[in-house]
Design an enzyme around this catalytic site. Sequence first.
Site, PDB file in Angstrom:
ATOM      1  N   CYS A 173       0.827  -1.205   0.000  1.00 18.08           N
ATOM      2  CA  CYS A 173       0.000   0.000   0.000  1.00 18.08           C
ATOM      3  C   CYS A 173       0.861   1.254   0.000  1.00 18.08           C
ATOM      4  CB  CYS A 173      -0.948  -0.001   1.189  1.00 18.08           C
ATOM      5  SG  CYS A 173      -0.122   0.049   2.799  1.00 18.08           S
ATOM      6  N   HIS A 327      -2.016   1.109   7.138  1.00 15.93           N
ATOM      7  CA  HIS A 327      -2.415   1.180   5.733  1.00 15.93           C
ATOM      8  C   HIS A 327      -2.235   2.605   5.224  1.00 15.93           C
ATOM      9  CE1 HIS A 327      -4.328  -0.090   2.094  1.00 15.93           C
ATOM     10  NE2 HIS A 327      -5.406   0.649   2.251  1.00 15.93           N
ATOM     11  N   ASN A 348      -8.342   4.082  -2.540  1.00 18.69           N
ATOM     12  CA  ASN A 348      -7.675   2.940  -1.932  1.00 18.69           C
ATOM     13  C   ASN A 348      -6.941   2.145  -3.013  1.00 18.69           C
ATOM     14  OD1 ASN A 348      -6.864   1.171   0.049  1.00 18.69           O
ATOM     15  ND2 ASN A 348      -8.913   0.494   0.614  1.00 18.69           N
TER      16      ASN A 348
END
Length: 386
Positions: A173, A327, A348
């Site tokens: 991520c 994250h 995302n």
Amino acid sequence: MFISKKALLAITLLTTASTSTYAQLYLEDDEAHPTVGVSAERLFGEWADKHSKTYTSAQEKQKRMGIWLQTDTKIKAHNQKYDAGHVKWYMGHNEYSDMTPEEFANHFNLFSSIDQEPIEQLGLPVSDNFVEQIKRFQTGRGLRSSNNLKDAVDWNAQGMVTGAKNQGGCGSCWAFAATAGMESVKAINDGQLVSLSEQELIDCSGAEDGNNGCDGGWPKNAITKYVKKKRGGICSDQDYPYIQGETGSCLADSCDVVPGTLFGGCRYVYSPRDPTQRSAQRVMDALVTSPVIVAVSAAPYSDWLSYAGGIFDNADCGLEIETPVDHAMLLTGYGEDADGNMFWEFKNSWGADWGEGGYIKFDRDPTLTNHDGRCGMLRYIMQPFF
């Protein structure tokens, strides 16, 4: 509505039964399950076909259907609360519905995908050249200066954000957030939106930069230590494509950097070390100039797993000080819905099938200060610059 203990026991014991027998027993045991009257096997099969799911054995398929049915129950119970107006966000099935929350977290390596390195060079100044570029862009697009906040900012609608991407089974991520930030800032700077290479960062920005491939990293390190200081730019995703779940040998010499990717670095909007500096207004101010990279807590994983839309206001997702983060995402704007509910909007890296086309909204309180914000989003605000 939750699955009875007897039904859960059946899931464990029926490892050698046929799939149809398993589904029949499951529904007979729990008559209140939302899928009563409809074949659970058929519903699961339709979902599996949609997402091209294949399983190594009948036993594995039975296990996955049991998990899927538990997810289905949770979705329907939650959405009853949404329909009644008790929550602002709703759930839905996606490609991860046959995973347990723990498997979901492991799939994205959330337990190690953010590596909070010692913070250095806080609040690096933005170059005069970039400020002038931003002013010209704002004038051309009718945007106000950062001293006069807009009621809403949506960089995706402005065409300054690349499409949804999927990091897959890799704790990358940090790389996806870094490229997303650079893509947008570059597009604002020169008008050219180019998808940049996450795989180059995963393969080439390693331990010496404070990053560890699929086992985690930090977006600011990738931009400042690798793209700026080592490489002098970054390749496109087309020339250095993503290989899901792999950290490979660095192949940066095999492609040329994309013109216009020699960044000046990546700055913190305010010091992460000082909670008193955390401010929703300061983040909104930064968003007027470009999207920003944020680190968040993706727990509780079971709720993130099935998020499908609306404004995520889960009370269990950190409104505290020093929220642990695991994250990274790109914060692309803020706004207000038709009912007057204020929100932040994030891109995302879990694919377009998740959330609202790959996006999630958090509730927004513009007066919030000295606070971590929803899911810790106000702790670390990073902004690439030229």
